[in-house]
Write a protein that holds these residues in place. Sequence first.
Motif, short mmCIF file in Angstrom:
data_model
loop_
_atom_site.label_atom_id
_atom_site.label_comp_id
_atom_site.label_asym_id
_atom_site.label_seq_id
_atom_site.Cartn_x
_atom_site.Cartn_y
_atom_site.Cartn_z
N LYS A 106 0.83 -1.20 0.00
CA LYS A 106 0.00 0.00 0.00
C LYS A 106 0.87 1.25 0.00
N ASP A 107 1.90 1.27 0.84
CA ASP A 107 2.79 2.43 0.92
C ASP A 107 3.52 2.65 -0.41
N SER A 108 3.97 1.57 -1.02
CA SER A 108 4.66 1.67 -2.30
C SER A 108 3.73 2.20 -3.40
N LEU A 109 2.50 1.70 -3.42
CA LEU A 109 1.54 2.17 -4.42
C LEU A 109 1.16 3.63 -4.18
N GLN A 110 1.10 4.04 -2.94
CA GLN A 110 0.77 5.43 -2.64
C GLN A 110 1.82 6.36 -3.23
N ILE A 111 3.08 6.00 -3.13
CA ILE A 111 4.16 6.79 -3.71
C ILE A 111 4.04 6.81 -5.24
N GLN A 112 3.75 5.64 -5.83
CA GLN A 112 3.61 5.57 -7.29
C GLN A 112 2.44 6.42 -7.77
N ILE A 113 1.34 6.42 -7.03
CA ILE A 113 0.17 7.20 -7.42
C ILE A 113 0.49 8.69 -7.37
N LYS A 114 1.20 9.12 -6.35
CA LYS A 114 1.57 10.54 -6.25
C LYS A 114 2.46 10.95 -7.41
N LYS A 115 3.44 10.08 -7.77
CA LYS A 115 4.30 10.38 -8.92
C LYS A 115 3.50 10.41 -10.22
N TYR A 116 2.57 9.48 -10.36
CA TYR A 116 1.72 9.42 -11.55
C TYR A 116 0.91 10.70 -11.69
N LYS A 117 0.32 11.18 -10.59
CA LYS A 117 -0.47 12.40 -10.63
C LYS A 117 0.40 13.61 -10.95
N GLU A 118 1.62 13.66 -10.41
CA GLU A 118 2.55 14.77 -10.69
C GLU A 118 2.91 14.80 -12.17
N GLN A 119 3.18 13.65 -12.75
CA GLN A 119 3.60 13.57 -14.15
C GLN A 119 2.46 13.95 -15.10
N ASN A 120 1.23 13.69 -14.69
CA ASN A 120 0.10 13.95 -15.58
C ASN A 120 -0.60 15.27 -15.32
N LYS A 121 0.01 16.12 -14.50
CA LYS A 121 -0.54 17.47 -14.30
C LYS A 121 -0.24 18.31 -15.51
N ILE A 122 -1.18 19.13 -15.88
CA ILE A 122 -0.97 20.01 -17.04
C ILE A 122 -1.04 21.44 -16.59
#
Length: 102
Positions: free
Chosen positions: A86-102
Amino acid sequence: MDINIKTKNITLNSALKEFTQEKIGSLEKFLNKADSLLAEVDLSRITEHHSKGDVFRAEVQIQVPGRLLRAESTMDDLRKAIVDVKDSLQIQIKKYKEQNKI
């Protein structure tokens, strides 16, 4: 978020199912609620090649638009492995959201 739990060499009792759904379901607050997401959870006991005690493995995959988020953990306690994933996925989700911000 729909959570599909599969087990191997473990019986899925109601306490384990609720714990898993609670921990993995908590990731939904970091994701876009408009997307219908499916979390595939694989829980297993690995006993081969180990001289003492049980070793547990937890793996979770979440398909988000444009990417597959995946985490895996192997520990001596299944609940610790689920929390680690869960902790690992939480980090991945935050990175994913950062990369897809416009």
